[in-house]
Design a protein around this motif. Sequence first.
Motif, short mmCIF file in Angstrom:
data_model
loop_
_atom_site.label_atom_id
_atom_site.label_comp_id
_atom_site.label_asym_id
_atom_site.label_seq_id
_atom_site.Cartn_x
_atom_site.Cartn_y
_atom_site.Cartn_z
N LYS A 71 0.84 -1.21 0.00
CA LYS A 71 0.00 0.00 0.00
C LYS A 71 0.87 1.25 0.00
CE LYS A 71 -4.24 -1.68 2.00
NZ LYS A 71 -4.73 -2.11 3.30
N VAL A 72 0.54 2.18 -0.90
CA VAL A 72 1.28 3.43 -1.03
C VAL A 72 0.26 4.56 -1.08
CG1 VAL A 72 2.73 4.77 -2.63
CG2 VAL A 72 3.22 2.36 -2.24
N GLU A 73 0.49 5.63 -0.28
CA GLU A 73 -0.43 6.78 -0.31
C GLU A 73 -0.23 7.55 -1.60
OE1 GLU A 73 0.30 9.62 2.80
OE2 GLU A 73 0.03 8.11 4.34
N LEU A 74 -1.30 7.96 -2.24
CA LEU A 74 -1.18 8.80 -3.43
C LEU A 74 -1.90 10.11 -3.17
CD1 LEU A 74 -1.76 6.10 -6.19
CD2 LEU A 74 0.40 7.17 -5.57
N PRO A 75 -1.44 11.28 -3.62
CA PRO A 75 -0.32 11.43 -4.55
C PRO A 75 1.05 11.52 -3.87
CG PRO A 75 -1.34 13.56 -4.20
CD PRO A 75 -2.11 12.57 -3.36
N GLN A 114 5.90 -1.90 10.16
CA GLN A 114 5.76 -2.78 9.00
C GLN A 114 4.89 -2.13 7.93
OE1 GLN A 114 5.68 -7.05 9.40
NE2 GLN A 114 5.45 -6.83 11.60
N LEU A 115 5.15 -2.51 6.69
CA LEU A 115 4.33 -2.04 5.58
C LEU A 115 3.06 -2.89 5.52
CD1 LEU A 115 7.17 -1.42 2.96
CD2 LEU A 115 6.20 0.14 4.64
N SER A 116 2.31 -2.80 4.43
CA SER A 116 1.00 -3.45 4.42
C SER A 116 1.09 -4.98 4.38
CB SER A 116 0.16 -2.93 3.26
OG SER A 116 0.86 -3.11 2.05
N GLU A 117 2.25 -5.55 4.08
CA GLU A 117 2.43 -7.01 4.16
C GLU A 117 3.38 -7.31 5.31
OE1 GLU A 117 1.27 -9.76 2.72
OE2 GLU A 117 -0.07 -8.64 1.39
N VAL A 142 14.52 1.07 12.65
CA VAL A 142 13.72 0.08 11.93
C VAL A 142 14.32 -1.32 12.13
CG1 VAL A 142 13.02 -0.66 9.60
CG2 VAL A 142 12.77 1.73 10.28
N ALA A 143 15.65 -1.40 12.24
CA ALA A 143 16.29 -2.71 12.48
C ALA A 143 15.76 -3.33 13.77
CB ALA A 143 17.80 -2.55 12.54
N ARG A 144 15.51 -2.49 14.79
CA ARG A 144 14.99 -3.04 16.05
C ARG A 144 13.59 -3.63 15.84
NH1 ARG A 144 17.75 1.46 18.22
NH2 ARG A 144 15.91 2.77 18.43
N ALA A 145 12.78 -2.97 15.03
CA ALA A 145 11.44 -3.51 14.73
C ALA A 145 11.56 -4.82 13.95
CB ALA A 145 10.64 -2.48 13.93
N VAL A 146 12.56 -4.91 13.08
CA VAL A 146 12.77 -6.14 12.31
C VAL A 146 13.13 -7.28 13.26
CG1 VAL A 146 14.34 -7.24 10.63
CG2 VAL A 146 13.40 -4.97 10.17
N PRO A 186 5.00 5.05 1.31
CA PRO A 186 4.48 3.72 1.67
C PRO A 186 3.70 3.81 2.97
CG PRO A 186 6.90 3.72 1.54
CD PRO A 186 6.46 5.13 1.36
N VAL A 187 2.61 3.07 3.08
CA VAL A 187 1.80 3.10 4.30
C VAL A 187 2.49 2.24 5.36
CG1 VAL A 187 -0.44 2.47 5.30
CG2 VAL A 187 -0.32 3.46 2.99
N VAL A 188 2.79 2.87 6.52
CA VAL A 188 3.55 2.18 7.57
C VAL A 188 2.67 2.01 8.81
CG1 VAL A 188 5.64 2.26 9.00
CG2 VAL A 188 5.65 3.30 6.73
N GLY A 189 2.65 0.80 9.37
CA GLY A 189 1.86 0.54 10.58
C GLY A 189 2.64 0.91 11.83
#
Length: 327
Positions: free
Chosen positions: A271-275, A286-289, A315-319, A279-282
């Motif tokens: 999922k990507v916000e337009l315009p 994490q992204l939408s997947e 972000v590495a910590r979230a990973v 990328p949509v971040v939770g």
Amino acid sequence: MNSTKHFSVVIIGAGPAGIGAAIALYKRGVKSVALVERSDKIGGIPSLYKKKKGGVRTFIRWSRGGIPFFGEDYAHWLGEQLSKTDVQLWLQSQVIEIEAKENRITLVNPDEGRVSLTAAAIIMACGSREETASERGWLTGARPMRVFFTKQLLQLIDGNGLLPMRNPVIIGSDLIAYAAAAKLKVAGAADAIIVDNRRRPKCSYFERLYFRRWSQPNFRGVAAKSVEVVGSKTASGIRLSREDELIPCDGIVLCGELIPNSELALQGNLKVELPSRKPVVGRDSQLSEPGWFAAGNILGGFHGAEWCYFNGRRVARAVINHLSQSS
Ligand SMILES: Cc1cc2nc3c(=O)[nH]c(=O)nc-3n(C[C@H](O)[C@H](O)[C@H](O)COP(=O)(O)OP(=O)(O)OC[C@H]3O[C@@H](n4cnc5c(N)ncnc54)[C@H](O)[C@@H]3O)c2cc1C
């Protein structure tokens, strides 16, 4: 058929954000990390800003008390940190396709051709690009010679030692515009005229103060709906259409807003916000997947290199949380 290799984590993009993430993963004991970069060197945008005697240091490390760096030195420092890790670096490897549900990316490189990599987690750290005033419909007229994007200007001045204009007009007023004005002045041009359709420059007061030691560009905030490039063979001016005023020049630099390099995310149905193309971040980064993350300037907005480096580490910590939950 493609060969397929498996890693714990794959990172797309070896700029400050991707390298920050790679180093943090290594320091926290994650083995089997691949860092994939389309260029033949690491460092992302900072690596394009060459070190020069008397040159302009446009990368500011706020965590070190605001010490200014040459981009090339900053990239070199990133490389030194990375060389202390066992992260597997894939240079000259352009990611051309992602399959979000399969946690798979496909890249091409000169040695192995098409290769697929799969991973328990994938970080997109592909950076951003400039959206110019013309893309936004504000700059009209033809594109004669001597109209450049900032990246091309950098290549000419830092890469080839050429000065493509002596009386520049710069369209756009963020940090990149003021850095370009300083670079042009140091290379031998006059102080630039910076034109933007806003009342005050986008570059912050402190950043402008920093660049004043090299150049004092003249800011023109223009209320007009559009401005026009003038000149048949080479650029000779900018017409401010409503006021019908002509600003003469012998070259134009187009600095735009930075927009995320989210083409891969769009292609892979993340999922990507337009315009805005962000990328949509939770909340868990994490992204939408599940298993897909993003770090650095791909998240949108203008951020300096150091913010991106620390964001990569965060972000590495979230990973790592994701890896521990899924194992
Ligand atoms: C033109 C320009 C000038 C700038 N000038 C300054 C400045 O003077 N001072 C300052 O502080 N900040 C400046 N910035 C901002 C700064 O460069 C960024 O904040 C920082 O570099 C962003 O880090 P990043 O890792 O997110 O992205 P980047 O540095 O852009 O790195 C992204 C990396 O991903 C790679 N990549 C992208 N797509 C793929 C793919 N499909 N496959 C493989 N690899 C891929 C790219 O090759 C690149 O190496 C500038 C930005 C731009 C665009």
